[in-house]
Scaffold this motif. Structure first.
Motif, PDB file in Angstrom:
ATOM      1  N   GLU A  12       7.364  -3.074  -3.623  1.00 21.99           N
ATOM      2  CA  GLU A  12       7.167  -1.832  -4.372  1.00 21.99           C
ATOM      3  C   GLU A  12       5.775  -1.802  -5.009  1.00 21.99           C
ATOM      4  O   GLU A  12       5.309  -2.795  -5.565  1.00 21.99           O
ATOM      5  CB  GLU A  12       8.234  -1.689  -5.458  1.00 21.99           C
ATOM      6  CG  GLU A  12       8.147  -0.371  -6.226  1.00 21.99           C
ATOM      7  CD  GLU A  12       9.280  -0.189  -7.213  1.00 21.99           C
ATOM      8  OE1 GLU A  12      10.293   0.445  -6.815  1.00 21.99           O
ATOM      9  OE2 GLU A  12       9.164  -0.699  -8.359  1.00 21.99           O
ATOM     10  N   TYR A  13       5.124  -0.634  -4.921  1.00 24.95           N
ATOM     11  CA  TYR A  13       3.826  -0.427  -5.545  1.00 24.95           C
ATOM     12  C   TYR A  13       3.889   0.837  -6.400  1.00 24.95           C
ATOM     13  O   TYR A  13       4.621   1.781  -6.081  1.00 24.95           O
ATOM     14  CB  TYR A  13       2.727  -0.253  -4.493  1.00 24.95           C
ATOM     15  CG  TYR A  13       2.520  -1.463  -3.612  1.00 24.95           C
ATOM     16  CD1 TYR A  13       1.655  -2.484  -3.986  1.00 24.95           C
ATOM     17  CD2 TYR A  13       3.187  -1.574  -2.389  1.00 24.95           C
ATOM     18  CE1 TYR A  13       1.463  -3.591  -3.171  1.00 24.95           C
ATOM     19  CE2 TYR A  13       2.999  -2.680  -1.573  1.00 24.95           C
ATOM     20  CZ  TYR A  13       2.137  -3.684  -1.967  1.00 24.95           C
ATOM     21  OH  TYR A  13       1.950  -4.779  -1.160  1.00 24.95           O
ATOM     22  N   GLU A  14       3.078   0.861  -7.446  1.00 20.33           N
ATOM     23  CA  GLU A  14       2.994   2.036  -8.295  1.00 20.33           C
ATOM     24  C   GLU A  14       1.542   2.523  -8.331  1.00 20.33           C
ATOM     25  O   GLU A  14       0.613   1.726  -8.547  1.00 20.33           O
ATOM     26  CB  GLU A  14       3.465   1.734  -9.719  1.00 20.33           C
ATOM     27  CG  GLU A  14       3.499   2.965 -10.614  1.00 20.33           C
ATOM     28  CD  GLU A  14       4.182   2.698 -11.948  1.00 20.33           C
ATOM     29  OE1 GLU A  14       4.274   3.632 -12.767  1.00 20.33           O
ATOM     30  OE2 GLU A  14       4.632   1.546 -12.162  1.00 20.33           O
ATOM     31  N   VAL A  15       1.345   3.797  -8.089  1.00 20.02           N
ATOM     32  CA  VAL A  15       0.000   4.382  -8.095  1.00 20.02           C
ATOM     33  C   VAL A  15       0.005   5.643  -8.938  1.00 20.02           C
ATOM     34  O   VAL A  15       0.997   6.368  -9.014  1.00 20.02           O
ATOM     35  CB  VAL A  15      -0.482   4.716  -6.662  1.00 20.02           C
ATOM     36  CG1 VAL A  15      -0.659   3.453  -5.837  1.00 20.02           C
ATOM     37  CG2 VAL A  15       0.494   5.658  -5.957  1.00 20.02           C
ATOM     38  N   ASP A  16      -1.134   5.917  -9.560  1.00 19.06           N
ATOM     39  CA  ASP A  16      -1.289   7.121 -10.375  1.00 19.06           C
ATOM     40  C   ASP A  16      -2.024   8.175  -9.542  1.00 19.06           C
ATOM     41  O   ASP A  16      -3.214   8.431  -9.725  1.00 19.06           O
ATOM     42  CB  ASP A  16      -2.072   6.796 -11.649  1.00 19.06           C
ATOM     43  CG  ASP A  16      -2.149   8.004 -12.596  1.00 19.06           C
ATOM     44  OD1 ASP A  16      -1.371   8.964 -12.378  1.00 19.06           O
ATOM     45  OD2 ASP A  16      -2.999   7.996 -13.504  1.00 19.06           O
ATOM     46  N   MET A  17      -1.288   8.750  -8.585  1.00 17.99           N
ATOM     47  CA  MET A  17      -1.871   9.755  -7.692  1.00 17.99           C
ATOM     48  C   MET A  17      -0.865  10.884  -7.495  1.00 17.99           C
ATOM     49  O   MET A  17       0.341  10.638  -7.403  1.00 17.99           O
ATOM     50  CB  MET A  17      -2.235   9.138  -6.328  1.00 17.99           C
ATOM     51  CG  MET A  17      -3.236   8.003  -6.407  1.00 17.99           C
ATOM     52  SD  MET A  17      -3.553   7.226  -4.794  1.00 17.99           S
ATOM     53  CE  MET A  17      -4.495   8.522  -3.983  1.00 17.99           C
ATOM     54  N   GLN A  18      -1.366  12.103  -7.423  1.00 17.58           N
ATOM     55  CA  GLN A  18      -0.518  13.263  -7.205  1.00 17.58           C
ATOM     56  C   GLN A  18      -1.034  14.051  -6.000  1.00 17.58           C
ATOM     57  O   GLN A  18      -2.250  14.118  -5.768  1.00 17.58           O
ATOM     58  CB  GLN A  18      -0.494  14.165  -8.450  1.00 17.58           C
ATOM     59  CG  GLN A  18       0.013  13.487  -9.711  1.00 17.58           C
ATOM     60  CD  GLN A  18       1.464  13.045  -9.592  1.00 17.58           C
ATOM     61  OE1 GLN A  18       2.281  13.712  -8.949  1.00 17.58           O
ATOM     62  NE2 GLN A  18       1.791  11.914 -10.214  1.00 17.58           N
TER      63      GLN A  18
END
Length: 229
Positions: A12-18
């Motif tokens: 699992e990865y978390e990114v701050d992108m929309q």
């Protein structure tokens, strides 16, 4: 936003992108979080087919798919995984050779009308992404199935008025070919070019019947001694 990527395990990865494409998200993860993440890409314009992979069980092009929170990203099916999201397409390409999916045009070619061109125009748009190959369920029971990837290319040449010997191609696709397809349409649903391999296979079956071939599955059926009225 969190996504999971199938590597040796599901990571699992978390990114701050929309509103970002999957390819952009993969690039951000590789640049800022995990340089070992491996994937393929090329044109970034949905033209080359290099970034084909699966999201939530469906084949997509990473450069065109917009990521959603919770997405699960996996490599293509029915092909060996080299590493992470990169797969070996050699066997899929070998089926083009087995099915003789190439041109045998005469030296002196007939005039080609606009109507002739429209018959197989869309098949020429294939970008070799392998999405249809991955989506096909037949490979689970018959790994030697020529498959939608190759059969749609055979139709391209069989239907070409310039072809010298389309009968040879029809002969070639009888074993592990047109009759092994279940006509499930999964290949069509995932094609980024909207090519209907199912339709192409149906037309190849018609050509096969015209050449004297029949579905071998009928020969093995037991109809219980006849019909009653």
């Amino acid at each position: 936003m969190k996504i999971k990527i199938q590597r040796e395990t599901l990571v699992e990865y978390e990114v701050d992108m929309q509103d970002a494409t999957l390819l952009a998200v993969l690039g951000e993860i590789k640049t800022s979080q995990d340089a070992s993440l491996t994937y393929a890409s090329g044109c970034r314009s949905s033209v080359c087919g290099s970034c084909s992979m699966r999201v939530n069980g469906k084949e997509v092009l990473a450069c065109g798919y917009k990521v959603c929170d919770g997405d699960i990203v996996e490599p293509l099916k029915n092909v060996p995984v080299i590493r992470d999201l990169v797969v070996d397409m050699d066997k899929a390409y070998e089926f083009n050779v087995k099915s003789k999916a190439w041109s045998n045009q005469k030296v002196h070619m007939p005039d080609v009308t606009q109507e002739n061109e429209k018959i197989n125009e869309i098949q020429s748009d294939c970008i070799l992404c392998g999405s249809c190959y991955s989506a096909c369920p037949v490979y689970e029971v018959n790994p030697e199935f020529l498959g939608p990837f190759s059969l749609t290319r055979v139709w391209k040449y069989v239907s070409d008025v310039r072809e010298n010997d389309s009968k040879e191609k029809i002969d070639t696709i009888q074993t592990n070919g047109v009759w092994d397809c279940t006509l499930c349409n999964e290949c069509t649903l995932v094609c980024p070019q909207d090519i209907s391999s199912k339709s192409d296979i149906e037309k190849l079956r018609s050509k096969s019947a015209m050449a004297g071939y029949t579905d071998p599955n009928f020969a093995s059926m037991n109809f219980g001694g006849g019909l009653s009225f």
